[in-house]
Scaffold this motif. Structure first.
Motif, PDB file in Angstrom:
ATOM      1  N   GLN A 170      37.854 110.751 -42.495  1.00 44.13           N
ATOM      2  CA  GLN A 170      37.654 112.803 -42.626  1.00 44.13           C
ATOM      3  C   GLN A 170      38.124 113.256 -43.220  1.00 44.13           C
ATOM      4  O   GLN A 170      38.431 113.796 -44.152  1.00 44.13           O
ATOM      5  N   ALA A 171      39.985 112.050 -43.899  1.00 46.52           N
ATOM      6  CA  ALA A 171      40.590 112.230 -44.569  1.00 46.52           C
ATOM      7  C   ALA A 171      40.279 111.671 -45.864  1.00 46.52           C
ATOM      8  O   ALA A 171      40.401 111.960 -47.244  1.00 46.52           O
ATOM      9  N   ALA A 172      39.963 110.771 -46.259  1.00 44.28           N
ATOM     10  CA  ALA A 172      39.403 109.524 -47.188  1.00 44.28           C
ATOM     11  C   ALA A 172      37.885 110.535 -47.925  1.00 44.28           C
ATOM     12  O   ALA A 172      37.311 110.113 -49.244  1.00 44.28           O
ATOM     13  N   ARG A 173      37.346 111.491 -47.236  1.00 36.91           N
ATOM     14  CA  ARG A 173      36.046 110.946 -47.447  1.00 36.91           C
ATOM     15  C   ARG A 173      35.838 112.597 -48.635  1.00 36.91           C
ATOM     16  O   ARG A 173      34.937 112.854 -49.956  1.00 36.91           O
ATOM     17  N   GLU A 174      37.117 113.119 -49.131  1.00 33.37           N
ATOM     18  CA  GLU A 174      37.350 113.680 -50.259  1.00 33.37           C
ATOM     19  C   GLU A 174      37.113 113.087 -52.231  1.00 33.37           C
ATOM     20  O   GLU A 174      36.754 113.765 -53.256  1.00 33.37           O
ATOM     21  N   ALA A 175      38.058 111.865 -51.656  1.00 30.67           N
ATOM     22  CA  ALA A 175      37.779 110.174 -53.454  1.00 30.67           C
ATOM     23  C   ALA A 175      38.294 109.264 -52.576  1.00 30.67           C
ATOM     24  O   ALA A 175      39.207 108.713 -52.160  1.00 30.67           O
ATOM     25  N   PRO A 176      36.923 109.171 -52.189  1.00 36.64           N
ATOM     26  CA  PRO A 176      36.888 108.283 -51.509  1.00 36.64           C
ATOM     27  C   PRO A 176      36.941 106.814 -51.539  1.00 36.64           C
ATOM     28  O   PRO A 176      38.101 105.849 -51.884  1.00 36.64           O
ATOM     29  N   GLU A 177      37.398 106.526 -53.222  1.00 36.58           N
ATOM     30  CA  GLU A 177      37.336 105.187 -54.071  1.00 36.58           C
ATOM     31  C   GLU A 177      38.251 105.516 -54.398  1.00 36.58           C
ATOM     32  O   GLU A 177      39.362 104.414 -54.782  1.00 36.58           O
ATOM     33  N   ALA A 178      39.363 106.267 -54.942  1.00 36.58           N
ATOM     34  CA  ALA A 178      40.878 106.833 -54.399  1.00 36.58           C
ATOM     35  C   ALA A 178      41.691 105.997 -53.527  1.00 36.58           C
ATOM     36  O   ALA A 178      42.391 105.148 -53.872  1.00 36.58           O
TER      37      ALA A 178
END
Length: 187
Positions: free
Chosen positions: A58-66
């Protein structure tokens, strides 16, 4: 990976996470391999990175690669900190491939020379080179990934490339020509 993440979370894995894993696992694995220099450890780092990213999707989905790159960098730093407890490993002495001939041996030798030179760099310089030239990140993206300023990234890049050039010089060649071409830091 899907089954492990599903059991851990107790529910279905988000299809966006599955897509992220499919699209970015190979690149993350190569970066991990260059950071730690060992295929087995790189696979472990990737698995831990993906598990942690899945756990905080949920926290990572905005910029998962970064997010995943940041986790990977942090895990590789932790690995280096605990490396003293691990027995040392020796690289393969030489490539012996009858099918590939001398070209294959030369390619493996060059690759091995670059990896050995990378291992001799200070940690932050190695991270910057892997992220800038292998993962093809911009200065700003690299700065964000290692939690440093852009000026620091540029400085580390310059120093690391200079050090790589020194390490990759062929001492037996005329006029100290490099055996492997190192990219310039003019990018």
């Amino acid at each position: 990976m899907k089954a492990v993440a599903s059991r851990k979370a107790g529910s279905q894995v988000d299809p966006a996470f599955d897509r992220f894993v499919i699209d970015h696992s190979r690149t993350l694995l190569r970066s991990a391999n260059l950071l730690c220099g060992d295929c087995g450890l790189a696979e472990d780092l990737l698995q831990q990175t993906l598990l942690r990213t899945a756990g905080r999707w949920q926290a990572a989905r905005e910029a998962p690669e970064a997010y995943a790159r940041r986790v990977l960098i942090n895990l590789s730093r932790d690995l280096r900190r605990s490396a003293r407890r691990r027995p040392s490993e020796r690289p393969l002495s030489e490539a012996r491939s009858a099918a590939g001939g001398l070209d294959a041996i030369h390619a493996v030798t060059e690759r091995d020379a670059v990896i050995r030179a990378l291992r001799q760099l200070p940690t932050r310089q190695r991270e910057v080179l892997v992220l800038r030239f292998y993962a093809d990140l911009s200065v700003a993206e690299t700065a964000e990934a290692i939690d440093a300023s852009e000026g620091t990234v540029k400085s580390y890049t310059s120093r690391a490339l200079a050090h790589m050039r020194e390490l990759l010089v062929d001492p037996t060649g005329p006029a100290n020509k490099a055996t492997v071409e190192v990219p310039s830091d003019d990018r």
